[in-house]
Design an enzyme around this catalytic site. Sequence first.
Site, PDB file in Angstrom:
ATOM      1  N   ASN A   7      15.824  51.804  65.143  1.00 30.60           N
ATOM      2  CA  ASN A   7      16.637  52.045  63.950  1.00 30.60           C
ATOM      3  C   ASN A   7      15.839  52.989  63.063  1.00 30.60           C
ATOM      4  O   ASN A   7      14.811  52.601  62.504  1.00 30.60           O
ATOM      5  CB  ASN A   7      16.950  50.728  63.220  1.00 30.60           C
ATOM      6  CG  ASN A   7      17.751  50.953  61.947  1.00 30.60           C
ATOM      7  OD1 ASN A   7      17.559  51.941  61.246  1.00 30.60           O
ATOM      8  ND2 ASN A   7      18.652  50.037  61.639  1.00 30.60           N
ATOM      9  N   ASN A 148      19.977  42.801  64.118  1.00 26.22           N
ATOM     10  CA  ASN A 148      19.980  42.160  62.807  1.00 26.22           C
ATOM     11  C   ASN A 148      19.970  40.640  62.907  1.00 26.22           C
ATOM     12  O   ASN A 148      20.510  39.946  62.028  1.00 26.22           O
ATOM     13  CB  ASN A 148      21.147  42.663  61.951  1.00 26.22           C
ATOM     14  CG  ASN A 148      20.733  43.832  61.050  1.00 26.22           C
ATOM     15  OD1 ASN A 148      19.651  43.816  60.456  1.00 26.22           O
ATOM     16  ND2 ASN A 148      21.578  44.844  60.971  1.00 26.22           N
ATOM     17  N   ASP A 217      15.051  43.815  66.513  1.00 30.93           N
ATOM     18  CA  ASP A 217      15.447  44.933  67.391  1.00 30.93           C
ATOM     19  C   ASP A 217      15.143  44.538  68.829  1.00 30.93           C
ATOM     20  O   ASP A 217      14.013  44.143  69.144  1.00 30.93           O
ATOM     21  CB  ASP A 217      14.682  46.190  66.986  1.00 30.93           C
ATOM     22  CG  ASP A 217      14.988  46.608  65.561  1.00 30.93           C
ATOM     23  OD1 ASP A 217      15.933  47.404  65.370  1.00 30.93           O
ATOM     24  OD2 ASP A 217      14.302  46.122  64.631  1.00 30.93           O
ATOM     25  N   ASP A 246      12.082  51.532  58.127  1.00 30.69           N
ATOM     26  CA  ASP A 246      11.664  50.135  57.954  1.00 30.69           C
ATOM     27  C   ASP A 246      11.628  49.393  59.285  1.00 30.69           C
ATOM     28  O   ASP A 246      11.166  48.249  59.339  1.00 30.69           O
ATOM     29  CB  ASP A 246      12.508  49.409  56.896  1.00 30.69           C
ATOM     30  CG  ASP A 246      13.999  49.671  57.010  1.00 30.69           C
ATOM     31  OD1 ASP A 246      14.405  50.523  57.825  1.00 30.69           O
ATOM     32  OD2 ASP A 246      14.763  49.018  56.275  1.00 30.69           O
ATOM     33  N   HIS A 247      12.085  50.039  60.363  1.00 28.26           N
ATOM     34  CA  HIS A 247      12.024  49.457  61.714  1.00 28.26           C
ATOM     35  C   HIS A 247      11.008  50.205  62.584  1.00 28.26           C
ATOM     36  O   HIS A 247      10.867  51.423  62.462  1.00 28.26           O
ATOM     37  CB  HIS A 247      13.370  49.563  62.421  1.00 28.26           C
ATOM     38  CG  HIS A 247      14.478  48.799  61.780  1.00 28.26           C
ATOM     39  ND1 HIS A 247      14.997  47.641  62.320  1.00 28.26           N
ATOM     40  CD2 HIS A 247      15.180  49.033  60.640  1.00 28.26           C
ATOM     41  CE1 HIS A 247      15.966  47.184  61.541  1.00 28.26           C
ATOM     42  NE2 HIS A 247      16.099  48.015  60.518  1.00 28.26           N
TER      43      HIS A 247
END
Length: 256
Positions: A7, A148, A217, A246-247
Amino acid sequence: MRIATWNVNSVRAREARLLAWLAAKQPDVLCLQELKCLDDGFPHEAVRALGYHALVYGQKTYNGVAILSRVPPEAEERGFGDGDADPQARFLGARIGGIRVFSAYFPNGGELGSEKWAYKLAWMARLRAFLGRACRPDEPVALCGDFNVAPEERDVRNPDAWKDTVLFHPDARAALQQVAEFGLVDAFRRVRPEDGLYSWWDYRMLGFPKNDGLRIDHVYVTAPLVPRVTAAEIDRNERKGKQPSDHAPVIVEIAD
DNA sequence: ATGGTTGCTTAGCAA
């Protein structure tokens, strides 16, 4: 074959990082989520120059998913094709090297009890229905993306603090289990059972420095691929430095 | 309960 999922939280804001990461890691397949742009905003030329084909299912401002691959994808599916006119670009499928690959951006869910929360659970039920209708558990399938949802306690640094949120609520975990019951296995956990491994850290509240992370993830695979999973990693380094997503990317190695 | 940060779009939403 190495399959990765990431992501990027805006492919335009992350273009330099994406290209550098592709050149360094050279996965065979990379599933992207949260492009946050239409197809024409995607860096097609730069990706092609690195030797990748790109299927892009974009959307203005929000969502958007893509599949990059070294060999040309043989087919593609956009959305669940269930007749539900969903304006959110969250699901893209392709057939690559004999494997059906899906890039999925599960809804976040906002706040518990909200409309977004209901949409998240309904979306996951639609995904489960899609799998039952369009796929078989005895064919090679790799469902990749930002789910998520953290499946288990070992996937969350502070389970008690997160169990009342949309990312780790029992109902979200149950919905993920329903998806998995189609015949999908968490490939990462086949080879990496240890705890303390996360793929997302909130930008806020010093999430990354405190390692207050969650593993949300994933790469889920069907039975024919399970014994072929030989290694998996989360590239935590990609979360460091200036302007990270942020991933962090997740990579799974599947033997030929 | 609120806050904290980032991105897209330009005040507010989504994550």
